[in-house]
Design a protein around this motif. Structure first.
Motif, short mmCIF file in Angstrom:
data_model
loop_
_atom_site.label_atom_id
_atom_site.label_comp_id
_atom_site.label_asym_id
_atom_site.label_seq_id
_atom_site.Cartn_x
_atom_site.Cartn_y
_atom_site.Cartn_z
N MET A 1 9.91 -23.60 -15.89
CA MET A 1 10.16 -22.38 -16.60
C MET A 1 10.54 -21.24 -15.65
O MET A 1 11.40 -20.45 -15.96
CB MET A 1 8.89 -22.04 -17.39
CG MET A 1 9.11 -21.04 -18.45
SD MET A 1 10.22 -21.72 -19.68
CE MET A 1 10.31 -20.38 -20.78
N ARG A 2 9.87 -21.16 -14.49
CA ARG A 2 10.17 -20.09 -13.55
C ARG A 2 11.62 -20.17 -13.09
O ARG A 2 12.30 -19.16 -12.97
CB ARG A 2 9.25 -20.17 -12.34
CG ARG A 2 9.50 -19.03 -11.37
CD ARG A 2 8.71 -19.11 -10.11
NE ARG A 2 7.39 -19.67 -10.25
CZ ARG A 2 6.63 -20.00 -9.23
NH1 ARG A 2 7.06 -19.83 -8.01
NH2 ARG A 2 5.44 -20.52 -9.42
N GLU A 3 12.11 -21.38 -12.84
CA GLU A 3 13.49 -21.55 -12.39
C GLU A 3 14.46 -21.01 -13.44
O GLU A 3 15.48 -20.43 -13.12
CB GLU A 3 13.78 -23.02 -12.11
CG GLU A 3 12.99 -23.61 -10.96
CD GLU A 3 11.64 -24.17 -11.38
OE1 GLU A 3 11.25 -24.02 -12.57
OE2 GLU A 3 10.96 -24.75 -10.53
N GLY A 7 17.06 -18.00 -12.93
CA GLY A 7 18.46 -18.25 -13.25
C GLY A 7 19.05 -17.19 -14.18
O GLY A 7 20.19 -16.78 -14.02
N LEU A 8 18.25 -16.73 -15.13
CA LEU A 8 18.72 -15.68 -16.05
C LEU A 8 18.90 -14.35 -15.34
O LEU A 8 19.75 -13.54 -15.71
CB LEU A 8 17.73 -15.51 -17.21
CG LEU A 8 17.69 -16.66 -18.20
CD1 LEU A 8 16.51 -16.49 -19.17
CD2 LEU A 8 18.99 -16.76 -18.99
N HIS A 26 1.48 -16.80 -15.65
CA HIS A 26 1.36 -17.97 -14.78
C HIS A 26 2.21 -19.08 -15.39
O HIS A 26 1.86 -19.62 -16.44
CB HIS A 26 -0.10 -18.42 -14.66
CG HIS A 26 -0.97 -17.35 -14.09
ND1 HIS A 26 -1.03 -17.10 -12.74
CD2 HIS A 26 -1.80 -16.46 -14.67
CE1 HIS A 26 -1.87 -16.12 -12.51
NE2 HIS A 26 -2.34 -15.70 -13.67
N VAL A 27 3.31 -19.37 -14.77
CA VAL A 27 4.19 -20.43 -15.26
C VAL A 27 4.37 -21.47 -14.16
O VAL A 27 4.34 -21.15 -12.98
CB VAL A 27 5.57 -19.90 -15.72
CG1 VAL A 27 5.42 -19.00 -16.91
CG2 VAL A 27 6.28 -19.18 -14.61
N PHE A 30 8.68 -23.89 -9.08
CA PHE A 30 8.77 -23.84 -7.64
C PHE A 30 9.77 -22.76 -7.25
O PHE A 30 10.66 -22.44 -8.01
CB PHE A 30 9.25 -25.19 -7.08
CG PHE A 30 8.32 -26.32 -7.41
CD1 PHE A 30 7.18 -26.53 -6.66
CD2 PHE A 30 8.57 -27.14 -8.49
CE1 PHE A 30 6.31 -27.56 -6.97
CE2 PHE A 30 7.72 -28.17 -8.81
CZ PHE A 30 6.58 -28.37 -8.05
N GLY A 31 9.60 -22.23 -6.07
CA GLY A 31 10.57 -21.27 -5.55
C GLY A 31 10.18 -19.84 -5.86
O GLY A 31 9.08 -19.55 -6.31
N PRO A 32 11.13 -18.95 -5.64
CA PRO A 32 10.86 -17.51 -5.77
C PRO A 32 10.72 -17.08 -7.23
O PRO A 32 11.11 -17.79 -8.15
CB PRO A 32 12.09 -16.88 -5.13
CG PRO A 32 13.18 -17.87 -5.38
CD PRO A 32 12.51 -19.22 -5.26
N HIS A 33 10.16 -15.90 -7.41
CA HIS A 33 10.05 -15.31 -8.75
C HIS A 33 11.28 -14.48 -9.09
O HIS A 33 11.51 -14.16 -10.26
CB HIS A 33 8.82 -14.41 -8.84
CG HIS A 33 7.53 -15.18 -8.82
ND1 HIS A 33 6.97 -15.71 -9.95
CD2 HIS A 33 6.72 -15.52 -7.79
CE1 HIS A 33 5.85 -16.33 -9.63
NE2 HIS A 33 5.68 -16.22 -8.33
#
Length: 41
Positions: A1-3, A7-8, A26-27, A30-33
């Protein structure tokens, strides 16, 4: 979900959050917010 969220937001120069608990969620993911190069104000 974070990805998906990152992306949006991709392609934007700035992320501005006003009166919102922007990072209290809290989702899984992986990777940055935020997208690379987009400061948070």
């Amino acid at each position: 979900m974070r990805e998906k969220i990152v992306g949006l937001l991709a392609g934007h120069d700035l992320v501005f959050a006003l009166g919102a608990p922007a990072f209290t969620y809290h989702v899984e993911g992986f990777g940055p917010h935020l997208p690379e190069g987009a400061p948070l104000v």
